[in-house]
Design an enzyme around this catalytic site. Structure first.
Site, PDB file in Angstrom:
ATOM      1  N   ASP A  10       3.077   2.919  -8.203  1.00 14.23           N
ATOM      2  CA  ASP A  10       3.330   3.384  -6.431  1.00 14.23           C
ATOM      3  C   ASP A  10       1.585   2.693  -5.882  1.00 14.23           C
ATOM      4  O   ASP A  10       1.216   2.872  -6.403  1.00 14.23           O
ATOM      5  CB  ASP A  10       3.596   4.685  -6.505  1.00 14.23           C
ATOM      6  CG  ASP A  10       2.566   5.562  -7.609  1.00 14.23           C
ATOM      7  OD1 ASP A  10       1.817   5.262  -7.828  1.00 14.23           O
ATOM      8  OD2 ASP A  10       3.319   6.574  -7.069  1.00 14.23           O
TER       9      ASP A  10
ATOM     10  N   ASN B 211       3.719  20.028  -7.608  1.00 15.47           N
ATOM     11  CA  ASN B 211       5.458  20.066  -7.127  1.00 15.47           C
ATOM     12  C   ASN B 211       5.984  19.429  -7.715  1.00 15.47           C
ATOM     13  O   ASN B 211       7.252  19.174  -7.536  1.00 15.47           O
ATOM     14  CB  ASN B 211       5.646  19.946  -5.613  1.00 15.47           C
ATOM     15  CG  ASN B 211       5.528  18.153  -5.357  1.00 15.47           C
ATOM     16  OD1 ASN B 211       5.498  17.359  -6.024  1.00 15.47           O
ATOM     17  ND2 ASN B 211       6.240  17.358  -4.630  1.00 15.47           N
TER      18      ASN B 211
ATOM     19  N   HIS C  96       6.254  15.871  -8.921  1.00 16.38           N
ATOM     20  CA  HIS C  96       6.561  14.668  -8.825  1.00 16.38           C
ATOM     21  C   HIS C  96       5.962  14.297 -10.571  1.00 16.38           C
ATOM     22  O   HIS C  96       5.366  14.266 -10.067  1.00 16.38           O
ATOM     23  CB  HIS C  96       6.616  14.520  -7.668  1.00 16.38           C
ATOM     24  CG  HIS C  96       5.189  14.344  -7.018  1.00 16.38           C
ATOM     25  ND1 HIS C  96       4.376  14.059  -6.268  1.00 16.38           N
ATOM     26  CD2 HIS C  96       3.791  13.176  -7.664  1.00 16.38           C
ATOM     27  CE1 HIS C  96       2.978  14.268  -5.891  1.00 16.38           C
ATOM     28  NE2 HIS C  96       2.628  13.776  -6.631  1.00 16.38           N
TER      29      HIS C  96
ATOM     30  N   GLU D  98       9.755  12.545  -5.138  1.00 14.80           N
ATOM     31  CA  GLU D  98       9.713  13.992  -4.748  1.00 14.80           C
ATOM     32  C   GLU D  98      10.685  14.810  -5.273  1.00 14.80           C
ATOM     33  O   GLU D  98      11.301  14.126  -5.331  1.00 14.80           O
ATOM     34  CB  GLU D  98       9.389  13.788  -3.393  1.00 14.80           C
ATOM     35  CG  GLU D  98       8.273  13.823  -2.628  1.00 14.80           C
ATOM     36  CD  GLU D  98       6.885  13.951  -2.952  1.00 14.80           C
ATOM     37  OE1 GLU D  98       6.383  14.357  -3.588  1.00 14.80           O
ATOM     38  OE2 GLU D  98       5.647  14.194  -1.754  1.00 14.80           O
TER      39      GLU D  98
HETATM   40  C1  F6R Z   1       0.458   8.741  -8.706  1.00 14.71           C
HETATM   41  C2  F6R Z   1       1.313   8.525  -9.002  1.00 14.71           C
HETATM   42  C3  F6R Z   1       1.026  10.067  -8.954  1.00 14.71           C
HETATM   43  C4  F6R Z   1      -0.149  11.270  -9.490  1.00 14.71           C
HETATM   44  C5  F6R Z   1       0.656  12.746  -8.889  1.00 14.71           C
HETATM   45  C6  F6R Z   1      -0.782  13.595  -9.870  1.00 14.71           C
HETATM   46  O1  F6R Z   1       0.209   6.877  -9.703  1.00 14.71           O
HETATM   47  O2  F6R Z   1       2.646   8.532  -8.980  1.00 14.71           O
HETATM   48  O3  F6R Z   1       2.471  10.762  -9.819  1.00 14.71           O
HETATM   49  O4  F6R Z   1       0.574  11.020 -10.795  1.00 14.71           O
HETATM   50  O5  F6R Z   1       0.211  13.067  -8.098  1.00 14.71           O
HETATM   51  O6  F6R Z   1      -1.542  13.414  -9.402  1.00 14.71           O
HETATM   52  P1  F6R Z   1      -3.298  13.708  -9.454  1.00 14.71           P
HETATM   53  O7  F6R Z   1      -3.609  13.160 -11.371  1.00 14.71           O
HETATM   54  O8  F6R Z   1      -4.543  12.810  -8.611  1.00 14.71           O
HETATM   55  O9  F6R Z   1      -3.610  15.241 -10.169  1.00 14.71           O
END
Ligand code: F6R
Length: 243
Positions: A67, A136, A138, A143
């Site tokens: 992303d 959450n 995702h 989301e």
């Molecule tokens: C990042 C992504 C997100 C993260 C998620 C966890 O490319 O796609 O889904 O993997 O938000 O983020 P962290 O690892 O910072 O807790």
């Protein structure tokens, strides 16, 4: 679904590094799916170390990131492009034309989404997708409420995701509110998935994702349907698991 629980983040990251490095050795022209955020940081550090020691090479490796924010200066350290350059790509022998991140500044963002899925297909699909998860539930920026049939698409970020990610920016107001993300269907097409979660803040979402009903309300629960997924957790993230 293989679930492995480790004493701490470091041990979990050692195992993630081992799985990725063994994929690279087995298939030096693998297509890897990479994630940003805190979760894979130590894994990237250890991959760099293996490269520096001459044990693995990324010369023929192709990578696709999950992303990118929309309308963010690519030089902004909060952009996922800058994140990947600073934490990994500038420190290994990957060829610049072999790594791909969605262009959040594309003039025609819908076209960019279609193009991104097309590029993945052209490379033969993702062999190993590294995944983190938001508090959450995702995955990538899909989301809660995202259809399981989505391909790369534009999303509006939920407020708790914006809050979680504000640590990478100077001010909460600087966090972009929109992003382009690989869809759930695109993620599920990866041949193998390596899912990582650490820390107590993820414990409830981990439990719901692995033991709860498969539901679009908890996007990571879709992984229960993937034929080849390895789950790596530290003890804190695993503490709510019943089974
Ligand atoms: C990042 C992504 C997100 C993260 C998620 C966890 O490319 O796609 O889904 O993997 O938000 O983020 P962290 O690892 O910072 O807790």
């Amino acid at each position: 679904m293989k679930i492995k629980i480790f004493e701490n983040y470091e041990k979990m990251s050692i195992e993630a590094t081992r799985i990725i490095a063994s994929q690279i050795l087995r298939q030096p022209d693998s297509v890897l799916g990479f994630a940003t955020g805190s979760t894979p940081l130590l894994t990237y550090k250890r991959l760099i170390r293996l490269y520096e020691e001459g044990l693995i090479s990324f010369k023929k490796i192709k990578t696709f990131n999950l992303d990118e924010y929309i309308n963010i200066d690519v030089k902004n350290p909060g952009s996922y492009r800058a994140f990947m350059e600073n934490t990994l790509f500038n420190k290994i022998d990957i060829d610049e034309k072999n790594w791909f991140i969605p262009d959040g500044n594309a003039e025609n963002i819908e076209e960019e989404c279609i193009l991104y899925d097309k590029k993945i297909k052209e490379q033969g699909g993702i062999d190993l997708q590294l995944l983190g998860m938001g508090t959450n539930g995702h995955i990538a920026f899909n989301e809660p409420g995202t259809s399981f049939s989505t391909r790369t698409h534009v999303v509006s970020l939920k407020q708790n995701t914006i809050n979680d990610n504000s640590r990478f920016f100077d001010r909460l107001e600087d966090v972009p509110t929109k992003a382009v993300t690989l869809g759930i269907r695109s993620i599920m097409e990866a041949k193998q998935i390596l899912f990582m979660a650490n820390g107590a803040a993820k414990a409830k979402a981990v439990r719901d994702a692995l033991e709860g009903p498969i539901s679009i309300d908890l996007p990571a629960s879709v992984l229960q349907l993937h034929p080849n997924v390895t789950i790596l957790l530290d003890e804190a993230a695993a503490m709510e698991l019943g089974r």
